[in-house]
Every structure is written in structure tokens, then in C-alpha cells.
Write an enzyme that holds these catalytic residues in place. Sequence first.
Site, PDB file in Angstrom:
ATOM      1  N   TYR A 108      65.970 -43.106  64.144  1.00  0.00           N
ATOM      2  CA  TYR A 108      67.280 -43.239  64.236  1.00  0.00           C
ATOM      3  C   TYR A 108      68.095 -44.592  64.149  1.00  0.00           C
ATOM      4  O   TYR A 108      67.645 -45.446  64.355  1.00  0.00           O
ATOM      5  CB  TYR A 108      67.705 -42.692  65.776  1.00  0.00           C
TER       6      TYR A 108
ATOM      7  N   GLU B  13      71.834 -44.939  64.047  1.00  0.00           N
ATOM      8  CA  GLU B  13      73.480 -44.843  63.889  1.00  0.00           C
ATOM      9  C   GLU B  13      73.997 -46.295  63.573  1.00  0.00           C
ATOM     10  O   GLU B  13      73.779 -47.346  63.983  1.00  0.00           O
ATOM     11  CB  GLU B  13      73.895 -44.207  65.012  1.00  0.00           C
TER      12      GLU B  13
ATOM     13  N   ASP C 137      85.837 -37.371  42.314  1.00  0.00           N
ATOM     14  CA  ASP C 137      84.518 -36.987  42.435  1.00  0.00           C
ATOM     15  C   ASP C 137      83.644 -36.766  41.506  1.00  0.00           C
ATOM     16  O   ASP C 137      84.006 -35.866  40.522  1.00  0.00           O
ATOM     17  CB  ASP C 137      84.872 -35.521  43.057  1.00  0.00           C
TER      18      ASP C 137
ATOM     19  N   THR D  67      77.462 -36.750  44.314  1.00  0.00           N
ATOM     20  CA  THR D  67      76.049 -36.410  45.137  1.00  0.00           C
ATOM     21  C   THR D  67      75.034 -37.323  44.151  1.00  0.00           C
ATOM     22  O   THR D  67      75.381 -38.094  43.411  1.00  0.00           O
ATOM     23  CB  THR D  67      75.923 -34.844  44.480  1.00  0.00           C
TER      24      THR D  67
ATOM     25  N   LYS E 187      72.359 -34.369  41.517  1.00  0.00           N
ATOM     26  CA  LYS E 187      72.682 -33.588  40.035  1.00  0.00           C
ATOM     27  C   LYS E 187      72.417 -34.426  39.113  1.00  0.00           C
ATOM     28  O   LYS E 187      70.989 -34.844  38.846  1.00  0.00           O
ATOM     29  CB  LYS E 187      74.213 -33.281  40.143  1.00  0.00           C
TER      30      LYS E 187
ATOM     31  N   ARG F 123      68.737 -34.703  47.599  1.00  0.00           N
ATOM     32  CA  ARG F 123      69.832 -34.116  47.865  1.00  0.00           C
ATOM     33  C   ARG F 123      70.766 -35.145  48.884  1.00  0.00           C
ATOM     34  O   ARG F 123      70.073 -35.527  49.794  1.00  0.00           O
ATOM     35  CB  ARG F 123      69.717 -32.787  48.566  1.00  0.00           C
TER      36      ARG F 123
HETATM   37  C1  LIG Z   1      78.211 -30.309  43.885  1.00  0.00           C
HETATM   38  C2  LIG Z   1      79.460 -30.971  44.091  1.00  0.00           C
HETATM   39  C3  LIG Z   1      79.830 -31.207  45.265  1.00  0.00           C
HETATM   40  C4  LIG Z   1      79.261 -31.044  46.866  1.00  0.00           C
HETATM   41  O1  LIG Z   1      77.752 -31.338  46.850  1.00  0.00           O
HETATM   42  P1  LIG Z   1      77.037 -30.733  48.269  1.00  0.00           P
HETATM   43  O2  LIG Z   1      75.914 -31.868  48.047  1.00  0.00           O
HETATM   44  O3  LIG Z   1      76.349 -29.631  47.603  1.00  0.00           O
HETATM   45  O4  LIG Z   1      77.686 -30.731  49.328  1.00  0.00           O
HETATM   46  C5  LIG Z   1      81.194 -31.940  45.518  1.00  0.00           C
HETATM   47  N1  LIG Z   1      81.911 -32.075  44.598  1.00  0.00           N
HETATM   48  C6  LIG Z   1      81.665 -31.670  43.285  1.00  0.00           C
HETATM   49  C7  LIG Z   1      82.498 -32.005  42.330  1.00  0.00           C
HETATM   50  C8  LIG Z   1      80.464 -31.117  43.185  1.00  0.00           C
HETATM   51  O5  LIG Z   1      79.956 -30.551  41.975  1.00  0.00           O
END
Ligand SMILES: *Cc1c(COP(=O)(O)O)cnc(C)c1O
Length: 414
Positions: free
Chosen positions: A53, A55, A198, A224, A227, A233
Site C-alpha cells: 500500500y 497512498e 488525450d 493509456t 496501447k 494496462r
Molecule cells: C482507450 C482510450 C481511453 C481509455 O482507456 P482505458 O484504459 O480503457 O480506460 C481513453 N481515451 C482514449 C482516447 C482512448 O482511446
Amino acid sequence: MELEVIRQTDSEIADLIEKELDRQKNTIELIASENFTSPAVMAACGSILTNKYAEGKPYKRFYNGCENIDKIEELAIERAKKLFNAEHANVQPHSGAQANMAVFMYAVKPGDMVMGMDLSNGGHLSHGSPVNFSGLYFNIVSYGINENGVIDYDKVRELSLKNKPKLIVCGASNYSKIIDFKKFKEIADETGALLLADIAHIAALVAAGEHPSPFPYADFVTTTTHKTLRGPRGGIIMCKEKHAAGIDKAVFPGIQGGPLEHIIAGKAVALKEALSPEFKKYAHQVVLNAKELAQALMEEGLDIVGNGTDNHLMTLDLRKTGNTGKDIANLLEKAGITANKNTVPNDPQSPFITSGVRLGSPAVTTRGFKEEDMREVGKIIAEVVKIGNSSNEEKLKELKARSLKLCQKYPFLY
Ligand SMILES: *Cc1c(COP(=O)(O)O)cnc(C)c1O
């Protein structure tokens, strides 16, 4: 080896992991948001760090015994800052959606106006979809793409001037063109809106210089890590120094409790890999491979939204073939290719049926696929579309064998 450890306690789960390994190994993975992490990243995620933990922030924790954890998280933060040339990084968000939630929590209040890209036009759920917290607690105005698959920047500006959003969100889950972050910044500045970029999908391309960086323009950049970035993840938020304390507070105690330090270690390992010259080559090949696939599909007479791609993904537009996205995605699976159905601009079908299939190159590029392999993938996909509703099982079996041959051409990672 880990599998045997699991099997000693739980053979049901061990069997299913084994089957999943087999599936990953023997199918062509074209889901644009997926990738294969390195065994090193995976080992960090499966490590004893899951027991701790922690935090709070490095060196400012609510728990004792964090001297090693502090250094691990600090490394992840420093590497994220270096990779993206960011002023501040918070590596604790459990996912991309949570990274966005934390930015919303810091930057806007419930009821405030927020502008984001429409989900059916390629945006993400967390950019204002009515079924997501972002759409439920904020006033949303959405923009989209034109018939050529390009963001309608004039419309974005018009909507912004009219609605005066406090926060503008750019970045997408299904957009194959270069995003003009500078233009978004100009639009945001006209009304004094904050700008969130994003880059969940294009993170590796940004890091490697294959896509222009939002960092000179955006107040906040979320991503993220699983990807194109090829990590575990999870999510990361980066921002200008002036927002650092507020963003950190929004993540914890705002929306999360204890950080996942095993995953943060995995992020640190992935970020180290992403800083290497090999990763730059990887990101370049991802784009080359996507372009080659788009070209191959178009030469087979198929339509691609926007007539090609500038990044790692594309949407196959099936409208003129008489097939739905749902049917073709299912047939592709029978032919050994995994992809997801996706809406096309002005899709006549519902989001559960759709008229498109999204295809991406990040995962197969990690496996070693090159342009010639993408050509063969394109041919297999074209054959599947030709089969369409006739459901020629014999032919599908033949195509599956061709997919398997491609998979076996390169040694698998695990
Ligand atoms: C995949 C994605 C997310 C969210 O990611 P998670 O880890 O699945 O919550 C947010 N924004 C965009 C543009 C994405 O493609």
C-alpha cells in the site's frame, strides 16, 4: 512457468490462461488499441510489488515501508517526463478513463460546459458520452469529422465560440489523421478554455516523433500505457507545472485510493523501453505497416474512411459491400483475424451493428510483421469481405490457415 504456479492452486484459471496464450499466438491481432508487452513489463506487473500500500506521492506517503516503492514510482515519473518532454507526470491513474476523470475533477465543476469529440465520430466514452460520468455530470457539446474523415476544425471553432466550454478535449480512439493540436490551442485560447489532449492511442507515435506533439499546447495530456506505448494496462496524466498539485490531488484522494505499484513498475519498464532507439524504429514501422494495409485494401477495391491513414489505424467502410461491421468482424475471427466493428461517419447502422471495422497495426508490428505481411493481411481481409453473407466455411478455413502461416513466420514473444 508462472502458469504451473497458478495450476497448483487453480487449474481452471491456468487452463484458460493457456488457451488465451494459444489464441494470442495463433491469431492476427488487428485491434488497434491492443499490443503485446515485453516479458519484462509483464514480470514487473506480476511481482511482489502488488503487496504494498502506498497512498500518497513518492516521499509523501500515508504508509510506512515505502522506501523502495518511492524510488520505483520516481523512476516511472522521470521516464514519462523525459519521453514526452513533460513538465509534470502522475503515473498513478489505473486506466485511461481514470486519467481523464481526474483531469475533469481538477479542471471543471459539475454542470460546466465541456467540448469533446463525439463517440460515433471516433471520440472516447470519457470525452462526454451520455452513458459515461463525463456526459452525466457535465454539459457536453460534441464535434465530429467531415465526409473525408477529417476533424471539422471550423465547426469546432464555431461550437466553441457559441458554447464557451471551460475545457476542450481533443484526441480520439478512432481517428486516422494527424491531429492539429496547435489549432485546438488557438480555438481554446479564443475563449480562455483549458485544453486536454488525450493521446491514449497515439502515445508511441508522439514519443517517437511520428505524430506532432501536443505538449507545447495542451494544459493536460493524458494517455493509456497499454496501447501503442506497449506497457501494462494503465494511465498517465502529464501537465504544466502550474496544474501539478491540483492534478495530483484529483488522482488521490480525488478519485483513487492506493496506487497499483506493481503496474507502476511495469510502466517504468515500458517507459525505459520506449526511450530506446529500437522503440523509435518500432513506432515508425507501425505507421508504415498501417499505410501498407490501407493501400492493400484500397487496391482490392475496398473503401477506407479518409482514403488512407496517417497513423496506426484505419476504418474499413463496408457500406457499398452490403455487409455490416458486426458480420465482417465475426467472419474475420473465423479467418484467424481479430478486429472490432466500428461506426463510420453518418453510419446508417446502430453502434451494435455498424458499417465499419477498425483495423490497427501496433500489435502485429510488435510480432515482427513488415509491409509484405500487411499486404497478405489485406488480401485475406478482402477475401473475407467477398465471402460476406455467403458464409463459405471451406474458404474461411483456407483463409485461417493463411493467417496462421503469417503468425508462425515470426517467433512469438512468450
Ligand atoms: C482507450 C482510450 C481511453 C481509455 O482507456 P482505458 O484504459 O480503457 O480506460 C481513453 N481515451 C482514449 C482516447 C482512448 O482511446
